[in-house]
Design a protein around this motif. Sequence first.
Motif, PDB file in Angstrom:
ATOM      1  N   THR A  70      13.997   8.173  -8.337  1.00  0.00           N
ATOM      2  CA  THR A  70      13.696   6.749  -8.519  1.00  0.00           C
ATOM      3  C   THR A  70      12.270   6.397  -8.090  1.00  0.00           C
ATOM      4  N   LYS A  71      11.419   7.407  -7.949  1.00  0.00           N
ATOM      5  CA  LYS A  71      10.080   7.204  -7.389  1.00  0.00           C
ATOM      6  C   LYS A  71       9.262   6.178  -8.174  1.00  0.00           C
ATOM      7  N   SER A  72       9.448   6.128  -9.482  1.00  0.00           N
ATOM      8  CA  SER A  72       8.679   5.195 -10.302  1.00  0.00           C
ATOM      9  C   SER A  72       9.065   3.737 -10.030  1.00  0.00           C
ATOM     10  N   ARG A  73      10.179   3.534  -9.343  1.00  0.00           N
ATOM     11  CA  ARG A  73      10.643   2.179  -9.051  1.00  0.00           C
ATOM     12  C   ARG A  73      10.223   1.714  -7.659  1.00  0.00           C
ATOM     13  N   VAL A  74       9.465   2.564  -6.948  1.00  0.00           N
ATOM     14  CA  VAL A  74       9.092   2.267  -5.564  1.00  0.00           C
ATOM     15  C   VAL A  74       7.573   2.224  -5.430  1.00  0.00           C
ATOM     16  N   GLY A  75       7.051   1.125  -4.847  1.00  0.00           N
ATOM     17  CA  GLY A  75       5.629   0.983  -4.600  1.00  0.00           C
ATOM     18  C   GLY A  75       5.342   0.932  -3.107  1.00  0.00           C
ATOM     19  N   TYR A  76       4.133   1.358  -2.722  1.00  0.00           N
ATOM     20  CA  TYR A  76       3.800   1.452  -1.301  1.00  0.00           C
ATOM     21  C   TYR A  76       2.343   1.054  -1.088  1.00  0.00           C
ATOM     22  N   VAL A  77       2.118   0.152  -0.145  1.00  0.00           N
ATOM     23  CA  VAL A  77       0.771  -0.220   0.286  1.00  0.00           C
ATOM     24  C   VAL A  77       0.635   0.161   1.753  1.00  0.00           C
ATOM     25  N   PRO A  78      -0.110   1.236   2.066  1.00  0.00           N
ATOM     26  CA  PRO A  78      -0.246   1.661   3.463  1.00  0.00           C
ATOM     27  C   PRO A  78      -1.184   0.750   4.233  1.00  0.00           C
ATOM     28  N   GLN A  79      -1.304   0.966   5.519  1.00  0.00           N
ATOM     29  CA  GLN A  79      -2.259   0.219   6.323  1.00  0.00           C
ATOM     30  C   GLN A  79      -3.667   0.467   5.793  1.00  0.00           C
ATOM     31  N   ARG A  80      -4.460  -0.585   5.765  1.00  0.00           N
ATOM     32  CA  ARG A  80      -5.817  -0.463   5.235  1.00  0.00           C
ATOM     33  C   ARG A  80      -6.642   0.546   6.030  1.00  0.00           C
ATOM     34  N   GLY A  81      -6.387   0.618   7.335  1.00  0.00           N
ATOM     35  CA  GLY A  81      -7.141   1.526   8.188  1.00  0.00           C
ATOM     36  C   GLY A  81      -6.872   2.991   7.926  1.00  0.00           C
ATOM     37  N   SER A  82      -5.807   3.300   7.196  1.00  0.00           N
ATOM     38  CA  SER A  82      -5.473   4.697   6.916  1.00  0.00           C
ATOM     39  C   SER A  82      -6.105   5.199   5.625  1.00  0.00           C
TER      40      SER A  82
END
Length: 242
Positions: A70-82
């Motif tokens: 189901t990876k195409s259905r999941v979005g991720y925004v990491p910490q800007r500092g990373s």
Amino acid sequence: MSVLKVENLSASYRKNKVLYDVNFDVQPGSLTGIVGPNGAGKSTLIKVILGLHPSLSGNVSFFDSTLAKTKSRVGYVPQRGSVDWDFPTNALDVVLMGLYGKVGWFKWPSKQDKELAMESLAQMGMADYADRQISQLSGGQQQRVFLARALVQNADLYFMDEPLVGVDAATETAIMTTLKHLKSAGKTVMVVHHDLLTVEDYFDHVMLLNKTIVGYGKTKDIFTKENVQRTYGGTLRWMKEA
């Protein structure tokens, strides 16, 4: 169907247990703030759920299936500092990276792909900066570009790790407006958040976390003086007091 189900999840960093016995079930169309003190395991929880950090025990399912399916259905925004913001690329290319899961890493983006990326930049008020090197953008502008990259994926479930840290008031408003629009469209959004004063205004659900779940559910039911003080060890003054 659950959007996300976490059962008996535990994890550690350098032999220090940072999460234990974490259990929760997320239903579709919710906007959840994940809050807790420093070192509570908020960012680690997201990374373990997404397979970016190993777990000691437990199970995680997405849409009653696995992340791999189901990876195409999941979005991720990491910490800007990373993020390495000195990487030589422009804002449009950063957003196009959000489509590589569908387009493929070895294919040139099509005209339609670029149009979708430009629409996402426009949604975040960044269309005029499409050709700007990301290193030349302010912190708030960088965060808007990263959010546009997540939006272009058109995911059903989004994880965002402190997207409001270090941004100006206008960017904070723009980000929260976008997240509320995602919720209205039936998307599910989980946000690591640090400002207790805005929890009730920003989120319809809240997760209180301090290495394990102190409370999770509708904000009006969970975000109480007693629960917040339990989460922060009883040392936090209740913000509603005069």
